[in-house]
Design a protein around this motif. Structure first.
Motif: not given
Length: 687
Positions: A455-475
């Motif tokens: 889980y990523v705090a994407d600072v300048s996008n003002h969102v929280i992102r998720k990255v699965t074990a397979d590298g799939v990134v979603t918001t």
């Protein structure tokens, strides 16, 4: 962990240049075999990146650190004296490269005469040595010229500390306005570029100050004699064997010559015309010339604030550009000095090092270590990162890195192998996707759950992102590019520069919504609520839920029972939030910065930026302003376990030092630390 997006706290800037090759195929996030905590003797070691860069450590050669070397002078024995401007100190460098602090206390500005560390300066810029071996310092923001003996005894030679002006007079009756450099002639007279007064001043050995050329507070570019001449923020100056003075006139972009009678002419460049053209006299172009030195043959050497090159001017006014050192794109130099053998010494302020150039053109780094940054994947010292990073550690022994400046998510193993998992270096954006196809915009922090999801705090996008074990990134929550205060699910929620994220054993997330001064809770389904604090209202109050107040919460960690710990950067405290939202101040006192160990409110922190927990419930703090790691027991007892407050710079081994520790992660009995351009591992027996 510290980020500078939206609201920078330190003026120390990381001017970063990153380059990156195509990302490799993405392995599963936690595909390596689980491993025990790293073994080995206590101490600090490098996992990945580079340990060079800023600091104030004394030591030999590459073990020493500088932060802002601005002025340099050399004595007859080959010793150098360096004005480390933003550290407010005068450093001594022997011919063998051994660095000591002669006067002033690192990072502590002031206006006190005294001996050694008892003296105080305020942005010393220029230095000069007289025939007796005494040092004279242009103490710019104190508006005075200071004298420093070989024993480190500091007195005020001319001007009155912290009083600006343009008055001629003797000793402390005189006034200066931002003096930037000083030089001494063959008769023992001193000459000063009074930068913000736009004049050249003369000081006799008895301390009598007169104005040699220019008119106080009147800028311009006119050649002429005495008060008829004009300068526009003169900075560096040097004197040749005939006692002619050469001046870098910063904002007219020219080099001026001033005789002992005060006759001013333009030697090279054309006033008001900037550039980097070589040529003769007025045909040459400079871009904010800053430092000046003259050798025995009458050749003049110039540093430039903007062109980042060394220039040479012959006695006939022919300007050429000297080649940059091998492996360096620029000098980033502030000052230059030359000794009797024709050897040049450069205060390479951008690279935070002192460089040496022999008469034959051989360049070496005499003291300090150039910090190397970038986005290269690799192992250990071959890898490059972009700067301060957020960290998380998984049960499998992987370390995940939110490489903010490179806008990527990286992974490091305990053997120091660093790879890029998601995002593409120096290509910020907000695209969801897999691996290198995804885009982030200054990701500040990363957390990992028991299933290996990131889980990523994407600072300048003002969102929280998720990255699965397979590298799939979603918001997971928020809408990219849209800041706000709304609670809600998924894209309906709004954040304001969320700097940090943590995940509990149930899979719920906690985010430091820094710009909103609140702590948010996010479910696995993306439902966002406010756990504690009032939206957009800063403060320091303890209380429950919306009654509590925070001031720029920067990092969060959560323990096994659901308590959240917050590194509250601008209140200089560590806060605790129960699962029910009850906020208390766990350690430190709001608004009271310092470095004191103690229990509860008796402890002091200075810009705490990272927080992590071990299995015993101990809290570890990256105390960034103090360059230390602090430990807080469950009972609230704070101790310093690594580094020394006020000693800044990375030093590996059994007596380690840190520069600017940001984020932390715990693996077994070891602490992983993000510090400037490096990922470090510290073994100490955390449990």
């Amino acid at each position: 962990m510290m980020n500078s997006v939206g609201f920078s706290i330190f003026t120390l800037s990381l001017a970063l240049i990153a380059c990156h090759s195509d990302s490799p195929a993405i392995p599963p996030v936690d595909s390596i075999s689980p491993m025990d905590a790293p073994s080995g003797p206590p101490g600090l070691e490098l996992l990945a990146g580079d340990i060079g860069g800023f600091g104030n450590l004394d030591g030999e050669g590459a073990a020493a650190r500088f932060t802002d070397p601005k002025g340099v002078a050399v004595d007859s024995a080959g010793n150098l004296y360096v004005a480390d401007a933003n550290m407010h100190t005068i450093r001594k460098v022997t011919a063998a490269g051994v660095v000591t602090t002669l006067a002033g206390m690192a990072g502590v500005l002031g206006r006190t005469d005294g001996t050694g560390a008892a003296a105080r300066f305020f942005t010393p810029i220029g230095v000069a040595i007289d025939s007796a071996g005494d040092l004279y310092v242009a103490d710019q923001n104190n508006h005075a010229i200071r004298k420093v003996t070989a024993a480190g005894v500091v007195t005020t030679f001319a001007g009155k500390l912290d009083e600006q002006g343009s008055t001629d007079g003797t000793g402390t009756a005189a006034r200066f306005h931002g003096p930037s450099d000083v030089a001494v002639d063959s008769a023992g007279n001193f000459y000063v570029t009074d930068q913000f007064g736009d004049t050249i001043r003369k000081i006799t050995a008895a301390g009598v100050v007169t104005t040699l050329a220019g008119m106080a507070e009147v800028s311009g570019s006119t050649d002429g004699t005495g008060a008829a001449a004009r300068f526009n923020q003169p900075t560096g100056l040097a004197i040749d064997r005939a006692d002619n003075i050469y001046v870098a006139d910063l904002y007219t972009n020219v080099i001026r010559k001033v005789t002992t009678a005060g006759v001013v002419t333009t030697l090279a460049g054309t006033a008001g015309m900037s550039g980097n053209t070589d040529g003769t006299g007025a045909a040459a172009r400079f871009n904010h010339p800053r430092g000046v030195a003259v050798d025995g043959a009458g050749d003049i050497y110039i540093t430039e604030a903007t062109n980042d090159h060394l220039r040479k001017i012959t006695a006939g006014g022919v300007v050429t550009t000297l080649p940059n050192p091998e492996g360096s794109s620029s000098w980033l130099a502030s000052a230059v000095e030359v000794d009797s053998t024709g050897t040049l010494y450069v205060a390479d302020s951008g690279n935070r090092a002192i460089r040496k150039i022999t008469a034959g053109g051989v360049v070496t780094t005499l003291a300090g270590a150039v910090g190397l940054y970038g986005s290269t994947d690799g192992t250990g010292a071959a890898a490059r990162i972009g700067g301060d990073c957020g960290l998380a550690a998984s049960n499998a022994g992987n370390i995940y890195v939110a490489d903010s400046v490179n806008s990527t998510i990286r992974r490091a193993t305990l053997t120091g192998a660093l790879t890029t998992l998601a995002g593409s270096a120096t290509m910020p954006g907000s695209t969801d996707g897999t691996g290198a196809a995804a885009r982030f915009n200054y990701p500040g922090d990363v957390a990992v759950d028991s299933a290996g999801n990131l889980y990523v705090a994407d600072v300048s996008n003002h969102v929280i992102r998720k990255v699965t074990a397979d590298g799939v990134v979603t918001t997971l929550a928020g809408t990219a590019g849209v800041m706000g205060t709304e609670n809600g699910t998924g894209a309906a929620a709004r954040f304001n520069y969320p700097q940090s994220v943590a995940v509990d054993s149930a899979g719920d997330l906690y985010a430091a919504d820094t710009g909103n001064h609140v702590i948010r809770k996010i479910t696995a389904a993306g439902g966002v609520t406010t756990l504690a604090g009032a939206m957009g209202v800063s403060g320091s109050s303890d209380g429950t839920g919306g009654l509590a107040r925070f001031k720029f919460p920067y990092d969060v960690a959560v323990d096994r029972t659901g308590n959240v710990y917050v590194a509250e950067r601008l209140n200089h405290t560590i806060r605790k939030i129960t699962a029910a939202g009850v906020v208390t101040t766990f350690a430190g006192a709001a608004g009271m910065r310092g470095s004191a160990d103690g229990t509860g409110a008796a402890a002091r922190f200075y810009f705490p930026s990272g927080v992590a927990l071990d299995n015993a419930g101990n809290v570890y703090v990256g105390d960034q302003g103090n360059s230390t790691i602090r430990k807080i027991t469950p009972a609230g007892d704070t101790s310093t376990i690594m580094g020394v407050a006020g000693m800044m710079g990375i030093r590996l081994g059994p007596e380690p030092r840190l520069a600017y520790p940001a984020s932390l992660a715990i693996i077994g009995d070891s602490i992983v630390i993000s510090d400037t351009y490096a990922i470090l591992l510290f073994r100490h027996g955390a449990q």
